[in-house]
Design a protein around this motif. Sequence first.
Motif: not given
Length: 325
Positions: A153, A156-157, A160, A219, A313, A317, A322, A324-325
């Motif tokens: 995870f 990949t982020n 990305l 995703l 997700w 994050c 990370l 958050k989106t």
Amino acid sequence: MWLLSVLVPLLRLYLCGMKVLFYQMFNRSFTLPVLPKQNGRAAIVTGGTRGMGFETAKHLASLGMHVIIAGNEREEGAEAVRKIHDENGKGKAEFVFVDLTSLKSVRQFAQTFIDRGLPLHVLVNNAGTMLVPERLTEDGFEFHFCLNYLGHFLLTNLLLDLLKKSGKQGCCSRIVNMSSATHYAGVIDMEDLNRRICYSSHGAYSQSKLALVLFTYFLQEQLTAGGFAVTVNAVDPGMVDTALYDNLWSLAQALKKPVAKTLFRTPAEGASISVYAAAAAEMEGVGGCYLYNGVKTQSSDLSYDSELQVKLWKKSCELVGLQKT
């Protein structure tokens, strides 16, 4: 209660395995179509030093891709690269160290790759482990959850933006997540993702593979909404004769050996699904799928739970640091 919490995941997982074996008993392994050349494209394959990961890396290199094998065994990595070069001649492969159970190592790997200025057209999240005894990573995560899912995870982020830049309409970048039929037996406990309340290696493994499918669907939804030329799919290789099964109980291990010779797929056969998702013309622009034996297949009902996808997700994050989106 403790016994039930251990037995139920075990029985669910082995029931999934029996269904897969029954299918493989009467159905041939997927045969790859002729694949287009991949000259000028670059790929990262995690866990590419052995088994299906190696077969995936080897096949992609034979198509002309520059393949980066990402793994935590340096000697195995060097040997894998040598074999690919010896067998393919023109194939380009290299090994780069990464420990997917360490968030620091994942970040270092991603930054080092980005700093090289190479494009990235294919990311195959293949590395994994199965049924290991209870243990935590250096960051305090349950081992299956981190190695199979959370490390990928984060990776990949972090990559990305590069995948987005490398892809274009008609020639998308592709992300391939290696899941398993065991995800059908998986349950996501958002309050105990590390399985600290009552540990079951079978439950932990199934959870990690379900998490990958949930991640895949969410995703892809975000990529599609943003209009990015990147696709992400989950693949299920079936039951394949690899070292993953080394952690089975002694009795199960003894029963597995004769069965594996006749009913299990070979690593090359299992890898064919990853290669198909990564390079087939038929998969151009196609994302958000669960592929089994070369066919788009219905995954578990739970994997389509959009609310659970969002929760996982956001929690992921938070766990890896990370935004958050």
